[in-house]
Design an enzyme around this catalytic site. Structure first.
Site, PDB file in Angstrom:
ATOM      1  N   LYS A 220      62.588  64.242 -32.168  1.00 12.77           N
ATOM      2  CA  LYS A 220      61.589  63.329 -31.597  1.00 12.77           C
ATOM      3  C   LYS A 220      62.194  62.305 -30.642  1.00 12.77           C
ATOM      4  CE  LYS A 220      58.035  62.973 -35.244  1.00 12.77           C
ATOM      5  NZ  LYS A 220      58.682  63.628 -36.405  1.00 12.77           N
TER       6      LYS A 220
ATOM      7  N   ASP B  89      65.384  62.538 -35.820  1.00 16.30           N
ATOM      8  CA  ASP B  89      64.056  62.806 -36.347  1.00 16.30           C
ATOM      9  C   ASP B  89      63.501  64.167 -35.915  1.00 16.30           C
ATOM     10  OD1 ASP B  89      61.816  62.340 -37.849  1.00 16.30           O
ATOM     11  OD2 ASP B  89      60.960  60.809 -36.557  1.00 16.30           O
TER      12      ASP B  89
ATOM     13  N   LYS C 162      59.791  55.200 -38.227  1.00 14.27           N
ATOM     14  CA  LYS C 162      59.029  56.363 -37.776  1.00 14.27           C
ATOM     15  C   LYS C 162      58.174  56.023 -36.558  1.00 14.27           C
ATOM     16  CE  LYS C 162      58.559  59.930 -39.596  1.00 14.27           C
ATOM     17  NZ  LYS C 162      59.140  61.282 -39.368  1.00 14.27           N
TER      18      LYS C 162
ATOM     19  N   LYS D 288      50.140  67.908 -44.051  1.00 18.72           N
ATOM     20  CA  LYS D 288      49.955  66.684 -43.276  1.00 18.72           C
ATOM     21  C   LYS D 288      48.823  66.867 -42.270  1.00 18.72           C
ATOM     22  CE  LYS D 288      53.105  65.619 -40.210  1.00 18.72           C
ATOM     23  NZ  LYS D 288      54.377  65.137 -39.638  1.00 18.72           N
TER      24      LYS D 288
END
Length: 592
Positions: free
Chosen positions: A548, A378, A427, A471
């Site tokens: 991530k 990620d 996520k 975003k």
């Protein structure tokens, strides 16, 4: 004479480095080292010390790197730089019941590292999800920078650049000058790295829109730039991809019109030929490499987030069981599993840029068996990157965060897919884990025996089509202070999602190629000298700076602190040219 003088300065300031030249290395930033060191500056007429050398490449130009001759040797024949490094760490003996330190045991291990200084002339990149916002933005950035494009927006002329890329737009500390002042050089000038403008890019997508249409659909880039790129991108159409409807949101079904597993008539999708799908992806990789006469290929997943797969004994817990499960069309074999397995079987590095648990034990086992580099999971671009910095800052300051509320809304296709609960859960897991190692590092603040020992960590993602790729991330950090006090930090962050992700992809590709040219040798006490060097362990944790939820070797905990991740990269580059790890003792200033 100027060349001799320049490298004389470079050698002296860099504490008697030698200078090595590597053929076929065309990175323009390499001269930045020489220019910066020259400005420091010693007289132009000074001659090179006898222990410093200048070598020219096959074309006679003087592209060069400095290195410490006391710890490094350069082979002219193989164009390899070998460095010696004494790795030092301290083993701590703790009381298992109290955690109290009972003893310290310094440990030293000697290593040799070997770097191939010849950058491949042609590096190929295959993106899964090529027609998405990240894929089209990445291709546009490479083309625009390759041609040094100038385009207009409402603020006037803009020049193409790679801002947001650590490898292309950041610097690192090399040392100090004769007055004790820090000397910084471009990150990609320390050792030869691939030039992203030379990447050959292709990929797969479940949608058949050409890359110009994909770029228009994404609403990421300025209109003038899109028009300048139109003629180059409208003829590029992604290869057919793999679509198993159970793994991504059902709202993606109408988008899937470019799939190798589409049933006859194109109204459905077969999940009964997963071995055939695997072989087709392998064939695509081989064809891409052969057609473009590539030296290396790297595959990267930047497609939709999948749901997490279940880890099932005898299905995906070993390489053999995984390959059999593909043969048997098992329901827990996801498209990302197909792409990762195909890449590994073709000997091609594979990077997972989405949060799903693609790297099940069976895939890791397969990578180990074939000695292929893998990395995940990620992309870490906006909110989570900031969180990894701010959380570390607070805990290191002795402040105790007790709750973190993280809210996001976005309007691109990623947000649409994440509006499905199963995909959101993937996520949520990757975004939540970023604070774990920080909590574990401070038993004063987070004592397991206290009631409030953990952080209340809430993550929300909403799909709002109107905001597109911009975003919006809003965070609140609520922390305990001394004597019952509290601190609240609120952050509002608007992230241009794909313009942050595309530079990360470039960094991941550049560094994966770089690490593929490095081998190491562990020096055992009393063992006779050996010419045998080994490749890195397949899980490339050095790439965790950009990810991530860093994938780690079994038995080791991931490091999420951004500063620690960056420090590891810098220090590794330093040891490869014979420099010690960086510290900030600054004795030039603090001691007389």
């Amino acid at each position: 004479m100027e060349t001799v003088a320049l490298f004389s300065v470079a050698c002296k300031v860099a504490m008697c480095f030698e200078v090595a030249v590597y053929p076929r290395y065309i990175n323009r930033s390499v001269w930045g080292v020489g220019r910066l060191l020259l400005r420091l500056s010693l007289p132009r007429s000074s001659s090179a010390p006898p222990h410093c050398t200048t070598m020219t490449n096959n074309s006679g130009s003087a592209n060069a790197i400095p290195f410490n001759p006391q710890l490094c040797t350069l082979s002219r024949e193989t164009n390899e730089l070998v460095s010696s490094f004494k790795y030092q760490n301290t083993v701590i003996d703790t009381d298992p019941s109290t955690g109290a330190v009972r003893g310290l045991s310094p440990r030293e291990i000697n290593y040799n590292f070997k770097v191939d200084l010849s950058v491949p002339e042609k590096v190929g990149v295959l993106l899964v999800g090529f027609g998405g916002n990240n894929g089209s933005t990445l291709l546009a950035s490479i083309l625009a920078n390759r041609q040094k494009m100038v385009f207009n927006n409402k603020e006037g002329p803009q020049r193409a650049n790679f801002f947001g890329s650590m490898t292309q737009s950041s610097t690192m500390k090399l040392g100090v000058d004769v007055k004790g002042n820090d000397v910084f050089v471009p990150f990609n000038s320390v050792l030869p790295m691939a030039d992203p403008t030379e990447f050959v890019v292709d990929g797969w997508d479940i949608n058949n829109a050409n890359l110009f249409e994909a770029m228009q659909r994404g609403h990421v880039l300025e209109y003038d730039l899109q028009m300048k790129l139109k003629s180059q991108m409208e003829n590029i159409v992604p290869m057919k991809s793999v679509y198993y409807p159970d793994f991504i949101a059902l709202n993606q079904f109408d988008r899937a019109n470019n799939c190798i597993n589409a049933t006859q008539g194109g109204e459905g999708f077969s999940t009964a030929q997963k071995r055939k799908d695997l072989e087709q992806i392998r064939k695509d990789i081989r064809h891409f490499k052969a057609t473009n006469k590539l030296d290396k290929v790297i595959v990267l997943w930047t497609a939709n987030t999948e749901r997490c797969v279940d880890i099932i004994p005898s299905v995906n817990d070993s390489a053999d069981s995984l390959l059999k499960a593909i043969e048997d069309n098992h329901e827990e074999i996801a498209p990302s599993t197909i792409f990762a397995a195909a890449s590994i079987l073709e000997g091609v590095p594979y990077i997972n840029g989405s949060p799903q648990n693609t790297f099940v034990p069976g895939l890791i086992d397969l990578a180990e068996r074939h000695d292929v580099l893998i990395a995940g999971d990620d992309f870490k671009s906006g909110q989570t990157k900031l969180k990894s910095v701010l959380m570390q800052f607070l805990v290191d300051a002795g402040i105790k965060p007790v709750s973190i509320a993280s809210y996001n809304h976005l309007g691109n296709n990623d947000g649409k897919n994440l509006s499905s609960q199963r995909q959101f859960r993937s996520k949520e897991i990757s975004k939540s884990s970023v604070i774990d190692d920080c909590i574990q590092s401070n038993k004063i603040l987070y004592n397991d025996h206290k009631d409030k020992s953990k952080v209340n960590h809430c993550i929300v993602i909403k799909y709002l089509p109107a905001v597109g790729d911009s975003k919006v991330a809003m965070d609140e950090y609520y922390s305990e202070l001394m004597l019952g006090g509290h601190n609240r930090i609120s952050i509002h962050n608007v992230c241009e999602d794909s313009l942050l992700a595309a530079p990360l992809i470039i960094d991941l590709l550049v560094m994966t190629e770089f690490f593929s040219r490095i081998k190491y040798q562990k020096i055992e006490d009393g063992a006779p000298p050996s010419d045998k060097f080994s490749d890195f362990y397949p899980i490339l944790t050095f790439l965790s700076y950009w990810l991530k939820a860093p994938l780690t070797r079994k038995g080791f905990q991931p490091i999420n602190s951004l500063n620690r991740q960056r420090l590891a990269l810098e220090n590794f580059l330093r040891l490869l040219i014979g420099l010690p790890p960086n510290d900030e003792l600054r004795f030039e200033e603090r001691l007389v």
